[in-house]
Motif scaffolding. Structure first.
Motif, mmCIF file in Angstrom:
data_model
loop_
_atom_site.group_PDB
_atom_site.id
_atom_site.type_symbol
_atom_site.label_atom_id
_atom_site.label_comp_id
_atom_site.label_asym_id
_atom_site.label_seq_id
_atom_site.Cartn_x
_atom_site.Cartn_y
_atom_site.Cartn_z
ATOM 1 N N LYS A 173 44.993 43.083 31.818
ATOM 2 C CA LYS A 173 44.879 41.315 32.065
ATOM 3 C C LYS A 173 44.209 41.036 32.763
ATOM 4 O O LYS A 173 45.055 41.665 34.413
ATOM 5 N N VAL A 174 42.895 39.644 33.130
ATOM 6 C CA VAL A 174 42.932 39.183 34.513
ATOM 7 C C VAL A 174 43.085 38.047 34.190
ATOM 8 O O VAL A 174 43.438 37.383 33.582
ATOM 9 N N LEU A 175 43.651 36.903 35.650
ATOM 10 C CA LEU A 175 43.866 36.067 35.734
ATOM 11 C C LEU A 175 43.686 35.265 36.762
ATOM 12 O O LEU A 175 43.187 35.769 37.602
ATOM 13 N N LEU A 176 43.130 34.556 36.109
ATOM 14 C CA LEU A 176 42.417 32.690 36.856
ATOM 15 C C LEU A 176 43.531 32.139 37.042
ATOM 16 O O LEU A 176 44.015 31.202 36.237
ATOM 17 N N ASP A 185 43.782 30.267 33.782
ATOM 18 C CA ASP A 185 43.181 30.882 32.465
ATOM 19 C C ASP A 185 43.770 32.134 32.185
ATOM 20 O O ASP A 185 44.043 33.119 32.923
ATOM 21 N N SER A 186 44.014 32.829 31.577
ATOM 22 C CA SER A 186 43.819 34.101 31.422
ATOM 23 C C SER A 186 43.851 35.387 29.954
ATOM 24 O O SER A 186 42.891 34.518 29.237
ATOM 25 N N LEU A 240 41.164 35.560 41.431
ATOM 26 C CA LEU A 240 40.591 35.458 40.058
ATOM 27 C C LEU A 240 41.837 36.747 40.267
ATOM 28 O O LEU A 240 41.210 38.156 41.382
ATOM 29 N N SER A 241 42.497 38.324 39.675
ATOM 30 C CA SER A 241 42.986 39.321 39.206
ATOM 31 C C SER A 241 43.596 39.914 38.432
ATOM 32 O O SER A 241 44.070 39.223 37.664
#
Length: 75
Positions: free
Chosen positions: A33-36, A45-46, A71-72
């Motif tokens: 999962k990448v999270l903005l 957003d993700s 971004l993570s």
């Protein structure tokens, strides 16, 4: 990403690499999962993706209002 600074509304393209302790790309499939997020750690957003062969690429469109964005990868 390939840059440190983006302008509002721009496309932010990125890749995720799943590596081991020796920094070798892992061939096993996994979920990521990448999270903005904005400067207050609020999600913008993700994406959740199935990573195959240790690599995943995607993009987010940045908000028009600008500001500090992070971004993570979420484990």
């Amino acid at each position: 990403t390939d840059r440190h600074v983006y302008t509002p509304g721009e496309r932010l393209s990125f890749s995720v690499f799943i590596v081991d302790g020796m920094h070798r790309v892992q061939k096993e499939s996994s979920m990521v999962k990448v999270l903005l997020a904005d400067g207050k750690d609020q999600a913008i957003d993700s994406v959740v993706a199935h990573v195959v062969n240790g690599r995943f690429s995607y993009f987010f469109m940045l908000p028009q209002n600008g500001g500090c964005i992070t971004l993570s990868r979420i484990r």
